[in-house]
Design a protein around this motif. Structure first.
Motif, PDB file in Angstrom:
ATOM      1  N   LEU A  42       0.874  -1.178   0.000  1.00 23.42           N
ATOM      2  CA  LEU A  42       0.000   0.000   0.000  1.00 23.42           C
ATOM      3  C   LEU A  42       0.904   1.219   0.000  1.00 23.42           C
ATOM      4  CD1 LEU A  42      -2.862   1.254   0.244  1.00 23.42           C
ATOM      5  CD2 LEU A  42      -2.558   1.181   2.736  1.00 23.42           C
ATOM      6  N   ASP A  43       1.088   1.792  -1.189  1.00 26.98           N
ATOM      7  CA  ASP A  43       2.038   2.897  -1.317  1.00 26.98           C
ATOM      8  C   ASP A  43       1.508   4.199  -0.742  1.00 26.98           C
ATOM      9  OD1 ASP A  43       0.102   3.119  -3.276  1.00 26.98           O
ATOM     10  OD2 ASP A  43       1.476   3.799  -4.835  1.00 26.98           O
ATOM     11  N   TYR A  44       0.186   4.411  -0.851  1.00 23.23           N
ATOM     12  CA  TYR A  44      -0.400   5.646  -0.342  1.00 23.23           C
ATOM     13  C   TYR A  44      -1.872   5.406  -0.062  1.00 23.23           C
ATOM     14  CZ  TYR A  44      -2.357  10.290   0.039  1.00 23.23           C
ATOM     15  OH  TYR A  44      -3.012  11.384   0.508  1.00 23.23           O
ATOM     16  N   ALA A  45      -2.368   6.070   0.970  1.00 24.36           N
ATOM     17  CA  ALA A  45      -3.792   6.067   1.269  1.00 24.36           C
ATOM     18  C   ALA A  45      -4.168   7.460   1.750  1.00 24.36           C
ATOM     19  CB  ALA A  45      -4.131   5.034   2.344  1.00 24.36           C
ATOM     20  N   TYR A  50      -2.640  17.256   6.446  1.00 24.17           N
ATOM     21  CA  TYR A  50      -1.671  17.247   5.357  1.00 24.17           C
ATOM     22  C   TYR A  50      -1.938  16.065   4.431  1.00 24.17           C
ATOM     23  CZ  TYR A  50       0.626  20.326   8.679  1.00 24.17           C
ATOM     24  OH  TYR A  50       0.880  21.348   9.558  1.00 24.17           O
ATOM     25  N   THR A  51      -1.625  16.246   3.162  1.00 18.96           N
ATOM     26  CA  THR A  51      -1.788  15.154   2.198  1.00 18.96           C
ATOM     27  C   THR A  51      -1.111  13.882   2.684  1.00 18.96           C
ATOM     28  OG1 THR A  51      -1.877  16.719   0.356  1.00 18.96           O
ATOM     29  CG2 THR A  51      -1.302  14.441  -0.184  1.00 18.96           C
ATOM     30  N   TYR A  52       0.028  14.049   3.328  1.00 19.62           N
ATOM     31  CA  TYR A  52       0.816  12.889   3.741  1.00 19.62           C
ATOM     32  C   TYR A  52       0.690  12.562   5.225  1.00 19.62           C
ATOM     33  CZ  TYR A  52       2.800  13.689  -0.866  1.00 19.62           C
ATOM     34  OH  TYR A  52       2.952  13.884  -2.216  1.00 19.62           O
ATOM     35  N   SER A  53      -0.319  13.103   5.914  1.00 17.65           N
ATOM     36  CA  SER A  53      -0.527  12.720   7.312  1.00 17.65           C
ATOM     37  C   SER A  53      -0.724  11.211   7.409  1.00 17.65           C
ATOM     38  CB  SER A  53      -1.766  13.431   7.875  1.00 17.65           C
ATOM     39  OG  SER A  53      -1.556  14.814   8.007  1.00 17.65           O
TER      40      SER A  53
END
Length: 447
Positions: free
Chosen positions: A82-85, A325-328
């Protein structure tokens, strides 16, 4: 970078000009670059193939050392799965698992965690939470923020506003309104060569009462301090100082924020400074050691009452805090953090740091009497060597030491004319001996 790739890189200005380097004398660096191509345990390897002992844990962050297989394997597995969620209105299991483990590390009711990507973001998050909390409680006039001279709280507009390092502030305009600063806690005459917390200076916390008298408590949201001021040159809290701040904040209903980006995750020989000093703040910021520097990540702990105030002030189907944040809680960062926490626990690194601290102290204070050394200070696995500045050339003497140490295979950090040290917590006594052997030799050569 492979050996072949490293060998093919030409470190000339033509290759290097495009990168505007942070907190770096770009022209000086690019005229004679210093490049790392790999790292393992306690050492970096330069592009020329030299080993350099890391006496700074990268940038106060690689507490578990470099190239830890457990972390790299966890990151590799996670990014393949799972690279990003998205963190807005969606989640993934590792975020909740990590938050639960982090909440369990804090004392009392510091049991809710908000994820960021850096210490700067953690600080700005904490400041926004503090102001919004008082508004949620019906005390919207509490908007003023109190920082401290020589404090470092990252590079966001909130962080540099409450921060107190002149060079970080002076060229960026008026910054945030409604900010005051406590005096810093360092006094060379009264505290020179202290071992651990200096005995002089607890009274400096009383300056908060003066600020409260000036503005009235009804207008003050929060006080933010580093328990140990790191980036400005390792300024230690006097005995009783943090306890006084806590008492004054309680008296006036002001939130107390500890910026533990540096002191967190074992740097003082305890999990966090809040444990080390026995003082519980209302909000804690962190980053760096959370992933041992492998993936950018930060977090903010808040007390249950703060979290509950947000939950109670909004309808059940409404967003309670318009911030994030987008990457939280990025899945790959969470994997790195979980693996890092496993290493801290399995290798008992916080206790290891505590056991090494007396040896570290003796080695550091062994430099007393060395030419140009006007102060030595330490706490846990942090140390500072303050040098007499060259008249008319501030920072020059320490930076000369930095360059000479690098050539001799040692990475140190300088701020002004102060050498700051904070090795990975996996250090052996032999590494400490090597650090101070090299430093001792270099200091004797300085003009």
């Amino acid at each position: 970078m492979s050996a072949q790739a490293a060998a093919s890189f030409e470190p000339s200005p033509n290759n290097m000009e495009a990168f505007w380097m942070p907190f770096t004398a770009n022209r000086q660096f690019k005229s004679k670059p210093r490049l790392f191509v790999s790292a393992e345990n306690m050492h970096y390897t330069t592009i020329e193939g030299r080993k350099v002992l890391d006496a700074t844990a990268g940038l106060w962050c690689c507490n578990a050392g470099h190239g830890r297989k457990k972390i790299t394997e966890a990151v590799s597995k996670q990014i393949a799965n799972l690279d990003y969620a998205p963190a807005f209105q969606m989640g993934h299991p590792a975020a909740f698992q990590l938050a639960s483990r982090l909440a369990a590390m804090m004392p009392g009711d510091l049991d809710h965690v908000f994820f960021t990507n850096s210490g700067s973001e953690s600080v700005d998050t904490a400041l926004k939470m503090a102001i919004a909390y008082h508004r949620a409680k019906g005390q919207g006039t509490r908007q003023r923020l109190i920082g401290r001279e020589r404090g470092y709280h990252g590079v966001g507009f909130g962080g540099i506003s409450v921060g107190g390092i002149v060079s970080n502030r002076k060229v960026f305009g008026s910054l945030l309104n409604g900010v005051d600063h406590l005096p810093h806690t360092f006094n060379l005459k009264e505290q020179a060569f202290s071992r651990g917390q200096p005995a002089w200076g607890a009274h400096l916390a009383d300056e908060l009462e003066r600020i409260v008298t000036l503005h009235d408590a009804s207008n003050i949201a929060a006080v933010i301090v580093e328990p140990v001021a790191g980036s400005t040159g390792v300024l230690l809290p006097p005995q009783g100082y943090l306890q006084k701040l806590r008492q004054i904040c309680d008296k006036h209903g002001i939130l107390l924020i500890f910026d533990e980006v540096i002191t967190g995750f074992g740097r003082l020989g305890k999990s966090f400074a809040t444990e080390y000093f026995g003082v519980q703040p209302d909000i804690v910021t962190s980053a760096k050691g959370l992933t041992s520097g492998t993936i950018p990540m930060g977090c903010v702990w808040v007390r249950k009452g703060i979290y509950d105030a947000f939950m109670d002030s909004a309808a059940e189907n409404m967003i309670e805090l318009f911030h994030g944040y987008t990457y939280s809680a990025h899945p790959v960062a969470c994997a790195a953090a979980l693996a890092t926490l496993d290493i801290y626990k399995d290798e008992d690194l916080f206790n290891r740091a505590n056991e090494l601290a007396p040896y570290w102290e003796e080695a550091l204070h062994g430099l007393k009497g060395t030419k140009n050394v006007i102060d030595l200070r330490n706490l846990g696995m942090i140390g500072a060597i303050e040098l007499e500045p060259i008249p008319g050339k501030p920072t020059a003497r320490a930076f000369d030491a930095f360059l000479k140490c690098y050539e001799k295979g040692l990475l140190i950090r300088t701020t002004g004319d102060i050498i700051a040290l904070s090795p990975p917590l996996i250090a052996e006594k032999s590494h400490i001996d090597q650090i101070f052997d090299i430093l001792s030799g270099v200091l004797k050569t300085l003009d």
